[in-house]
Each structure stands twice: as structure tokens, then as C-alpha cells.
Design an enzyme around this catalytic site. Structure first.
Site, short mmCIF file in Angstrom:
data_model
loop_
_atom_site.label_atom_id
_atom_site.label_comp_id
_atom_site.label_asym_id
_atom_site.label_seq_id
_atom_site.Cartn_x
_atom_site.Cartn_y
_atom_site.Cartn_z
N CYS A 84 3.02 17.79 -2.87
CA CYS A 84 3.17 19.00 -3.67
C CYS A 84 2.86 18.71 -5.15
O CYS A 84 1.71 18.47 -5.50
CB CYS A 84 4.56 19.58 -3.46
SG CYS A 84 4.74 21.29 -4.04
N HIS A 172 4.87 20.00 2.48
CA HIS A 172 5.95 19.01 2.55
C HIS A 172 6.07 18.43 3.96
O HIS A 172 6.59 19.09 4.87
CB HIS A 172 7.28 19.66 2.16
CG HIS A 172 7.36 20.01 0.71
ND1 HIS A 172 7.87 19.15 -0.24
CD2 HIS A 172 6.96 21.11 0.03
CE1 HIS A 172 7.80 19.71 -1.44
NE2 HIS A 172 7.25 20.91 -1.30
N GLU A 174 8.02 16.04 4.87
CA GLU A 174 9.39 15.59 5.12
C GLU A 174 10.27 16.68 5.74
O GLU A 174 11.34 16.38 6.28
CB GLU A 174 10.03 15.07 3.82
CG GLU A 174 10.33 16.13 2.78
CD GLU A 174 9.17 16.46 1.86
OE1 GLU A 174 9.41 17.01 0.77
OE2 GLU A 174 8.00 16.17 2.22
#
Length: 259
Positions: A84, A172, A174
Site C-alpha cells: 500500500c 494488503h 496480510e
């Protein structure tokens, strides 16, 4: 940290997901440490990381005063992954252009992979559900970088520079909402040539060795409440120093019946 243990450093730019990145890396069996974005190059070098991840963050790389790491991390010859804000920072740092997006992407989005890359090993060229959270986007790539895919609102949503071993993702990985997130992080760990060395068995073994070295033949007194924390400590200490551990439990009279 035990000498020789493979390590990934996550430089934090204020993302709400930074600790989640660290958790995902550890779940893959690799030790990770979260450090502030402005951590000195001296400290980073002293930790000998196998790779660095640049987190997301609420700021814009087009602010007058931007959050950025020591430029010398890009000379360490280790893989770097920007997520990001981290990707936008990489793009601008190497001469690209980051622009304000007319349409922001927050929440679920679709990322379409259209170029093969080591960071997407095992993924086929097709659309994937991902999690976005950004108001800026990369408008022009730096020299030696190439685009790997696009999203609903960003023509450049993943990048790489093989020359510098640098990768960037606008989404993202994660977050569990990103369908291929775990695979991407696993691929980055492989790119870093990390060996799986952060498992419960290895962690306990290292703790026992450290305790034996520190305590030697001395005795240890442990306040044992019966809760999870003190009970785990007692179990590990017992394996390390056996009869030299003295546990003390105090019945305050305020415990639950039969506890």
C-alpha cells in the site's frame, strides 16, 4: 534473538495492519520484528535481516514532509516488499509518479494478475479478491520497474524490479480477505531464502537453552498463580532446571471453590 535465525523486518508507517503483517510472517515459520520507519541503518544492519517489508499507512507520499526510511536500506541487497503506502513510497523513491485517485478503494476489490512473477508464484493470470485501503495510486512506473497487474481503479496495482529485488502491492496480503495473501507472503519469504525456524518446538528449545546458560546451578523462585502465563513459565523452567525450581502458590482465600 538467537544468532543465525532468519529474520524479516517490518518497517511501520502507521498502518492499522502492521502487527498483522508480523503475525502472518511468524505463522509461516519465520521470525519477524516490527520497527519504526525511521529506524537507523546501523540498527537494521545489526539485526542482519533476510528481507524488509514496508507497511501501509495513513499518509500520502505527496505530502511536503513524508514518512520514509533511510535510503541506504535499498543498498543492502536484500529483498524488499512494499504494501500500500509502502508500494507508493517505492515508486516515488525510484523516480515514479504517485497521483491522487479520483476514486478511492476501501474494502473488497478485484486484482487481476496479468504478468508472471516470483512474488506471484503458483498464481494464475486471472482476477482475485483482495483488500484495498488507499486514496493515492501509482500513475507512472520508475525506470526498471514493471507492472504485474491491475485493480478496478488502479492500472498499476502490483510492481517489481528484478534488478533491485523489490516488489510492491497496492492491496494488503496480510488481511484474510485477500484470497492469495498467504501465498504471496510465502513467496516473498522464499525470495528472501529464509528457512523455517520460528516454530513452537524451536522457540521452547531456545528458551530452555537460554535459561540453562543464565541460571546455571542456581535456584529460581517462581510466583505461581495457576494462570496460563505462570503455568507455562513453570513448565519451561522445570524442563530447564528441574529440581532447582521452587514454585510458590498463595491461597488468598478469594479463589473460586475447588480451584
Amino acid at each position: 534473538m538467537k544468532e543465525g535465525k532468519d529474520l524479516i523486518i517490518i518497517l511501520d508507517f502507521g498502518s492499522q495492519y502492521t502487527q498483522l503483517i508480523a503475525r502472518r510472517v511468524r505463522e509461516l515459520g519465520i521470525f519477524s520484528l516490527v520497527k519504526s520507519y525511521d529506524t537507523s541503518i546501523t540498527e537494521i544492519n545489526s539485526l542482519s535481516p533476510k528481507g524488509i517489508i514496508l507497511s501501509g499507512g495513513p499518509n500520502s507520499v505527496n505530502y511536503k514532509k513524508i514518512l520514509k526510511p533511510d535510503k541506504r536500506i535499498f543498498k543492502m541487497n536484500i529483498p524488499i516488499l512494499g504494501i500500500c503506502y509502502g508500494m507508493q513510497l517505492l515508486a516515488k523513491e525510484f523516480g515514479g509518479i504517485v497521483i491522487k485517485s479520483s476514486k478511492k478503494e476501501f474494502g473488497y476489490s478485484t486484482f487481476t494478475l496479468d504478468t508472471e512473477s516470483k512474488i506471484f508464484k503458483g498464481c494464475v493470470n486471472k482476477p482475485y479478491k483482495v483488500w484495498m485501503s488507499h486514496a493515492d495510486k501509482v500513475g507512472k512506473l520508475p525506470k526498471d520497474f514493471k507492472s504485474l497487474g491491475f485493480s478496478n481503479n488502479s492500472k498499476i496495482a502490483a510492481i517489481e524490479c528484478l534488478k533491485s529485488n523489490i516488489y510492491g502491492l497496492q492491496f494488503h496480503p496480510e488481511v484474510t480477505h485477500t484470497s492469495i495473501g498467504k501465498k504471496i507472503l510465502h513467496n516473498f519469504i522464499d525470495i528472501c531464502e529464509c528457512k523455517k525456524s520460528w516454530t513452537p518446538k524451536i522457540i521452547v528449545s531456545n528458551m530452555i537453552d537460554k535459561i540453562k546458560h543464565q541460571v546455571e546451578n542456581n535456584r529460581v523462585i517462581l510466583a505461581l498463580s495457576g494462570g496460563v502465563d505462570s503455568s507455562v513459565v513453570a513448565a519451561i523452567l522445570t524442563k530447564a532446571i528441574k529440581k532447582n525450581l521452587i514454585c510458590i502458590f498463595i491461597d488468598t482465600g478469594l479463589l473460586r471453590k475447588n480451584e
